[in-house]
Enzyme design. Structure first.
Site, PDB file in Angstrom:
ATOM      1  N   ASP A 120       0.458  -1.301  -0.131  1.00 14.69           N
ATOM      2  CA  ASP A 120      -0.053  -0.216  -0.070  1.00 14.69           C
ATOM      3  C   ASP A 120       0.991   1.509  -0.121  1.00 14.69           C
ATOM      4  O   ASP A 120       2.157   1.065  -0.466  1.00 14.69           O
ATOM      5  CB  ASP A 120      -1.465  -0.307   1.348  1.00 14.69           C
ATOM      6  CG  ASP A 120      -2.279   0.370   0.660  1.00 14.69           C
ATOM      7  OD1 ASP A 120      -2.017   1.695   1.044  1.00 14.69           O
ATOM      8  OD2 ASP A 120      -3.205  -0.081   0.603  1.00 14.69           O
ATOM      9  N   ASP A 175     -18.687   3.576  -7.646  1.00 13.34           N
ATOM     10  CA  ASP A 175     -19.716   4.261  -8.122  1.00 13.34           C
ATOM     11  C   ASP A 175     -20.335   3.511  -9.848  1.00 13.34           C
ATOM     12  O   ASP A 175     -19.088   3.166  -9.922  1.00 13.34           O
ATOM     13  CB  ASP A 175     -20.061   5.435  -9.144  1.00 13.34           C
ATOM     14  CG  ASP A 175     -18.809   5.920  -8.829  1.00 13.34           C
ATOM     15  OD1 ASP A 175     -18.831   5.176 -10.274  1.00 13.34           O
ATOM     16  OD2 ASP A 175     -18.308   6.526  -8.702  1.00 13.34           O
ATOM     17  N   MET A 227      -7.800   8.096  -4.076  1.00 14.99           N
ATOM     18  CA  MET A 227      -7.990   9.290  -4.375  1.00 14.99           C
ATOM     19  C   MET A 227      -8.216   9.619  -2.943  1.00 14.99           C
ATOM     20  O   MET A 227      -9.370   9.420  -2.772  1.00 14.99           O
ATOM     21  CB  MET A 227      -8.702   9.101  -5.593  1.00 14.99           C
ATOM     22  CG  MET A 227      -9.651  10.870  -6.055  1.00 14.99           C
ATOM     23  SD  MET A 227     -10.193  11.459  -5.500  1.00 14.99           S
ATOM     24  CE  MET A 227     -11.234  12.768  -6.147  1.00 14.99           C
ATOM     25  N   GLU A 258      -5.387 -18.446  16.119  1.00 13.30           N
ATOM     26  CA  GLU A 258      -6.059 -16.935  15.450  1.00 13.30           C
ATOM     27  C   GLU A 258      -5.683 -17.377  13.912  1.00 13.30           C
ATOM     28  O   GLU A 258      -6.386 -17.387  12.902  1.00 13.30           O
ATOM     29  CB  GLU A 258      -5.764 -15.985  15.338  1.00 13.30           C
ATOM     30  CG  GLU A 258      -6.286 -15.602  17.049  1.00 13.30           C
ATOM     31  CD  GLU A 258      -5.721 -13.913  17.229  1.00 13.30           C
ATOM     32  OE1 GLU A 258      -6.872 -13.179  17.533  1.00 13.30           O
ATOM     33  OE2 GLU A 258      -4.898 -14.035  16.904  1.00 13.30           O
TER      34      GLU A 258
HETATM   35  C1  GLA Z   1      -7.197   5.797   1.801  1.00 14.37           C
HETATM   36  C2  GLA Z   1      -7.072   4.253   1.423  1.00 14.37           C
HETATM   37  C3  GLA Z   1      -6.615   3.245   2.763  1.00 14.37           C
HETATM   38  C4  GLA Z   1      -4.548   3.234   2.260  1.00 14.37           C
HETATM   39  C5  GLA Z   1      -4.756   5.061   2.747  1.00 14.37           C
HETATM   40  C6  GLA Z   1      -2.977   4.703   2.710  1.00 14.37           C
HETATM   41  O1  GLA Z   1      -7.844   6.165   2.789  1.00 14.37           O
HETATM   42  O2  GLA Z   1      -8.106   4.324   1.579  1.00 14.37           O
HETATM   43  O3  GLA Z   1      -6.513   1.793   2.291  1.00 14.37           O
HETATM   44  O4  GLA Z   1      -4.771   3.115   1.048  1.00 14.37           O
HETATM   45  O5  GLA Z   1      -5.337   5.802   2.133  1.00 14.37           O
HETATM   46  O6  GLA Z   1      -2.700   6.106   2.039  1.00 14.37           O
END
Ligand code: GLA
Length: 720
Positions: A358, A526, A471, A606
């Site tokens: 991410d 959307d 975004m 878990e």
């Molecule tokens: C947004 C996304 C999160 C993560 C952050 C990273 O908030 O929804 O899942 O990817 O940005 O900055």
């Protein structure tokens, strides 16, 4: 009156062309061959003016007629679908019928998402209306998908004159009802709590819901339902209006002076001042309408089928999505290559199939104040190249994906220093910051080209199989520094065209990459986005309990296959709530399923539960992704449990999901009634080994097991 009827398997949508050339909306409802023009009762009404060519007949007034595409300028004083001005500031058109034609297949809209179908699966109707005085015409487009019971609408406004015109409003479609007393169901929310259902009566006057954020937004979703007062999940007339669009939009519902209802949806007219040179056209986004007399579940199933089979595209439209692990809630931006590999190793051991890196892998993204716009790997932070990292992760048996946020820029970035004029800012005023970032002007092709070039280079540099496209702010300070721009009233429209252009290039160049949409979770959830990305991160709220209701609201318009949903850590990072891993797994399975946590922090027990969950998900994915989804509980009303189920289209199996919401001593037994099963069939339940009658499961239900503590979850798999 000449009648134009559109028939689907179970519905009829009928229009009539009057002698004066008004195109009226006569009827939308159960299928009929009847001429429904008798429903329109012309009566003289004060202050509702008459067209000049009606002569002395005072009973004909556009102010009270059910208009198919209401315009401002012909004496209809209700809210119009279209409003155009000329360069001298004269407003108003009087669009009258010119011609129509039926075509095989479904029309497309250049540069905008639209429902698609094979030639034999759909028909198109085009109705042309014109206004001589203004030199303008509108082509109303209808896509008829008989098997789905869906009618799509969009409009094209063309300047046929010699002077520039300005489009101030042009909706995709309207529905005028001469009778009915409706409720409106809409889906409101905020960041991390999207798409809450609200049901309210349609009242006299105009109610409007929309977005001026440049994105569809967390606050209102571009999907609305008009329903009879008596309508519920399984009974009642309801009409859906969904916009396939990801930017500013507006939905209006208006009960007029004689209790008629007008509902309209489309691109928002606020701040729209689209200049139309002679010969040029303005294309509205598309709206998809559906009607059913069988309540909300049936309406949802129509939209689920539409989106799964006629909006989503590419390999992952039908393929099982990989079980993924996303690094966000495991490490946020605070990681290095070593930490990422540790998380990946832990996830691979549990059976994850895709690792998604991410935010934080690029430029100088030491924190979320800087780096956006610089799409190259931060090799120092990653302790090597992106390719090396991807290869190591692939070596663990997982595919590799990355997060991007192409529309944004931080002032602290190389891109901003080089091209400060690429960010939206009104000259002479400092722009609004949000998450300390600015918005790139995607209405400019050179900006899209540049960002696409950077991101392509990254994708080409490593084996990337998944992209999460984010975004993270609303848009304001709309101004373009593009050379030669004379009018800024078109920028928000063209911005979204730029975003779609970016996405189209991405899917054309990398057809095998799975793309997940995202906007701070579900801020751009959307049907427009779903044309490019078959799934969208549903919410930044990963709390299993709040997610139940976010997913509940989302399910009215959107299929489970579109809902990005992950198991995260407990206590939850957004709410602090403690839930067990099983409950988190059951909730996340009502989506594309994955994890968003550091596996090294899980106990052995878990970890075992995670392995079982992944196996269960693989067992059930087809039923979950392609089955019919039933809501079996309602937020606010059902205080003890939340329940939902997936039922195979042929009713051969079902998966019932139940989560307890409260704990009581000496509690009464709670029963959950299943829906959608075949009453004639016998079903074997894998969990308790009993044989149930399909009808009994529906009419009497099953008892929820006794349990200590709240937030316990159960799944029951019924096989016929
Ligand atoms: C947004 C996304 C999160 C993560 C952050 C990273 O908030 O929804 O899942 O990817 O940005 O900055």
């Amino acid at each position: 009156m000449e009648i134009l009827s559109l028939h689907t398997k179970n519905t009829t949508y009928q229009m009539g062309i009057t002698e004066l050339g008004f195109v009226l909306h006569l009827y939308y409802g159960p299928k009929t061959d009847c001429d429904m023009s008798y429903l329109v009762q012309n009566r003289e009404r004060g202050f509702s003016g008459n067209p000049y060519d009606a002569g002395e007949d005072r009973s004909i007034s556009p102010d009270t007629l059910p208009m198919e595409y209401p315009c401002y300028g012909n004496g209809d004083f209700r809210s119009p679908a279209v409003n155009i001005r000329n360069s001298k500031g004269v407003y108003g058109v009087d669009f009258r019928y010119r011609s129509h034609r039926f075509l095989e297949g479904k029309y497309v809209i250049q540069g905008l998402p639209a429902v698609y179908a094979e030639t034999l699966e759909a028909r198109t109707l085009e109705i042309v209306l014109g206004d001589e005085a203004f030199g303008a015409e509108v082509i109303l487009k209808y896509g008829v998908l008989p098997e789905l019971d869906v009618i799509t609408r969009s409009a094209v406004i063309r300047n046929q004159g010699t002077e520039e015109l300005y489009v101030g409003k042009a909706y995709s479609g309207a529905l005028d009802f001469v009778q009915g007393d409706f409720d409106l169901l809409h889906f409101y929310g905020r960041h991390a709590m999207e798409r809450n259902l609200e049901r309210s009566p349609v009242i006299h006057g105009n109610q409007s819901f929309g977005s001026r954020r440049g994105m569809s937004g967390h606050q209102h979703n571009p999907f609305f339902i008009l329903a009879d007062k008596e309508a519920g999940e399984h009974v009642g007339n309801c009409y859906g209006m969904m916009l396939l669009y990801s930017g500013n939009f507006m939905f209006e519902v208006e009960k007029d002076q004689i209790c008629q209802t007008r509902a309209q949806i489309g691109f928002s007219g606020e701040m729209l001042d689209y200049p139309l040179a002679p010969g040029k056209c303005f294309y509205t986004p598309e709206a998809a309408f559906a009607y059913t007399p069988q309540g909300f579940a049936s309406l949802s199933h129509i939209y689920h089928r539409l989106i799964r089979h006629h909006v989503c595209r590419g390999k992952y439209k039908t393929a099982r999505r990989p079980v993924l692990i996303n690094s966000w809630e495991a490490a946020y931006i605070d990681f290095d290559g070593g930490k990422i590999l540790d998380i990946a190793r832990g996830a691979a051991e549990l059976g994850a199939e895709m690792f998604v890196l991410d935010d934080g892998w690029f430029g100088h993204r030491e924190d979320d104040n800087r780096g956006l716009g610089d799409w190259y790997a931060n090799e120092e932070k990653l302790c090597g190249t992106l390719k090396e990292l991807a290869d190591q992760i692939r070596g663990m048996g997982m595919d590799f994906g990355i997060w991007i946020e192409p529309e944004m820029v931080n002032e602290d970035s190389g891109l901003y220093h080089e091209h400060p004029d690429w960010a939206f800012a009104v000259p002479g005023r400092k722009p609004v910051r949000c998450r300390n970032q600015l918005v790139l002007d995607f209405s400019r092709k050179e900006v899209v080209d540049h960002i696409f070039g950077q991101i392509s280079r990254v994708i080409d540099s490593a084996d990337i199989r998944y992209i999460k496209m984010d975004m993270n702010r609303s848009i304001c300070d709309v101004y373009t520094a593009a050379e030669g721009c004379q009018n800024y009233g078109k920028i928000m429209y063209e911005y979204v065209l730029g975003v779609y252009d970016f996405l189209e290039r991405l899917i054309q160049k990398y057809p095998d990459i799975l793309i997940e949409g995202c906007a701070g979770g579900g801020g751009r959830f959307d049907a427009g986005m779903l044309y490019y990305t078959p799934q969208i991160w549903c919410s930044d709220n990963t709390d299993a309990i709040e997610r139940i209701w976010i997913q509940h609201g989302t399910s009215f318009g959107y299929p489970v296959s579109a809902v990005g949903s992950h198991v995260s850590a407990s206590p939850n990072h957004q709410t602090g709530r403690i839930t067990d891993i099983h409950t988190r797994g059951v909730t996340a399975m009502a989506g594309t399923f994955g994890y968003e946590l550091d596996p090294s922090l899980l106990s052995d027990e878990e970890k075992e539960a995670v392995r079982k969950q992944i196996a269960d998900y693989k067992k059930y994915w087809d039923l979950i992704q392609n089955g019919e989804y039933y809501r079996l509980s309602q937020p606010g009303k059902d205080k003890d449990i939340a329940a939902w189920s997936f039922v195979a289209e042929d009713k051969s199996e079902a998966l019932l999901n139940v989560v307890s919401l409260s704990a009581h001593a000496n509690a009464p037994v709670v029963y959950v009634k299943c829906m959608g099963l075949d009453p004639q069939k016998k079903y074997y339940c894998e969990e308790d080994g009993r044989i149930y009658d399909g009808g009994a499961l529906e009419y009497a239900g099953v008892p929820v097991p006794e349990a200590m503590g709240e937030y316990r979850a159960w799944q029951m798999h019924f096989i016929s």
